[in-house]
Design a protein around this motif. Structure first.
Motif, PDB file in Angstrom:
ATOM      1  N   LYS A  59       0.833  -1.195   0.000  1.00 26.82           N
ATOM      2  CA  LYS A  59       0.000   0.000   0.000  1.00 26.82           C
ATOM      3  C   LYS A  59       0.870   1.247   0.000  1.00 26.82           C
ATOM      4  O   LYS A  59       1.680   1.425   0.912  1.00 26.82           O
ATOM      5  CB  LYS A  59      -0.868   0.042   1.254  1.00 26.82           C
ATOM      6  N   PRO A  60       0.724   2.098  -0.996  1.00 20.58           N
ATOM      7  CA  PRO A  60       1.463   3.362  -0.968  1.00 20.58           C
ATOM      8  C   PRO A  60       0.792   4.356  -0.019  1.00 20.58           C
ATOM      9  O   PRO A  60      -0.424   4.363   0.134  1.00 20.58           O
ATOM     10  CB  PRO A  60       1.406   3.844  -2.415  1.00 20.58           C
ATOM     11  N   SER A  61       1.593   5.169   0.615  1.00 14.02           N
ATOM     12  CA  SER A  61       1.085   6.203   1.517  1.00 14.02           C
ATOM     13  C   SER A  61       1.144   7.554   0.826  1.00 14.02           C
ATOM     14  O   SER A  61       1.744   7.700  -0.235  1.00 14.02           O
ATOM     15  CB  SER A  61       1.919   6.247   2.801  1.00 14.02           C
ATOM     16  N   ASN A  62       0.531   8.545   1.447  1.00 10.57           N
ATOM     17  CA  ASN A  62       0.509   9.890   0.862  1.00 10.57           C
ATOM     18  C   ASN A  62       1.873  10.554   0.870  1.00 10.57           C
ATOM     19  O   ASN A  62       2.154  11.423   0.051  1.00 10.57           O
ATOM     20  CB  ASN A  62      -0.489  10.773   1.623  1.00 10.57           C
ATOM     21  N   ASP A  63       2.744  10.170   1.808  1.00  9.53           N
ATOM     22  CA  ASP A  63       4.049  10.814   1.917  1.00  9.53           C
ATOM     23  C   ASP A  63       5.107  10.203   0.995  1.00  9.53           C
ATOM     24  O   ASP A  63       6.277  10.556   1.080  1.00  9.53           O
ATOM     25  CB  ASP A  63       4.533  10.783   3.365  1.00  9.53           C
ATOM     26  N   GLY A  64       4.719   9.275   0.124  1.00 10.40           N
ATOM     27  CA  GLY A  64       5.663   8.679  -0.813  1.00 10.40           C
ATOM     28  C   GLY A  64       6.243   7.357  -0.357  1.00 10.40           C
ATOM     29  O   GLY A  64       6.897   6.663  -1.119  1.00 10.40           O
ATOM     30  N   SER A  65       6.010   7.015   0.896  1.00 11.61           N
ATOM     31  CA  SER A  65       6.489   5.727   1.393  1.00 11.61           C
ATOM     32  C   SER A  65       5.418   4.663   1.150  1.00 11.61           C
ATOM     33  O   SER A  65       4.351   4.960   0.632  1.00 11.61           O
ATOM     34  CB  SER A  65       6.821   5.826   2.880  1.00 11.61           C
TER      35      SER A  65
END
Length: 166
Positions: A59-65
């Motif tokens: 799962k990608p996060s909003n902060d790029g991680s």
């Protein structure tokens, strides 16, 4: 003289673009990354751990991680994954070209693990002499269907025995 029929050329296109239209390019990239990670999983965590664990979600996060969810078949394997999380992150980046993995979660599932492919045994040829000998051994059986089934079963045993004497 008959005319030669000329087949028209196929109009095959790259499936990647069609799947990107259906799933969306971000979701397709996630699936491609997850499949690459699953393929390389035994190289990342080792064969013993790979038989008991498997990556199931990315799962990608909003902060790029990203967050990696790993299915395990026992709580001991979950603990081992937590101990090795830094090494797993590093190997995922180096071997599977996965981006920054910020979190690794585990989920206990009874059938978790990537099993190695089973190698199908090859059938060896059986000589005509052996087939004749087998037929003569079974000639006293009166029921024709039973005799035929026994012949085929014993022949299969001989084909897959790989030289082992029984």
């Amino acid at each position: 003289m008959a005319k030669k029929i000329v087949r028209t050329r196929s109009k095959l296109t790259d499936i990647h673009h069609n799947l990107a239209d259906i799933l969306g390019s971000e979701r397709l990239d996630q699936l491609v990354g997850l499949s690459r990670l699953r393929r390389l999983w035994p190289d990342i965590v080792g064969p013993m751990l790979a038989q008991r664990t498997e990556p199931i979600e990315f799962k990608p996060s909003n902060d790029g991680s990203s967050t990696l969810v790993i299915a395990v078949n026992h709580s001991t394997m979950a603990q081992q994954i937590i101990f090795l999380r830094d090494d797993i992150r590093k190997s995922c980046f180096e071997k599977a070209r996965m981006g920054r993995i910020a979190k690794i979660f585990t989920r206990v599932q009874a059938v978790a693990g990537i099993r190695p492919e089973k190698i199908k045994p090859e059938a060896m040829p059986v000589s005509l002499q052996k087939k004749k000998q087998l037929a003569s051994e079974l000639q006293n059986i009166k029921n024709r269907q039973l005799r035929h089934a026994m012949f085929e079963a014993r022949l299969a045993q001989l084909r897959y025995s790989h030289g082992e004497t029984t």
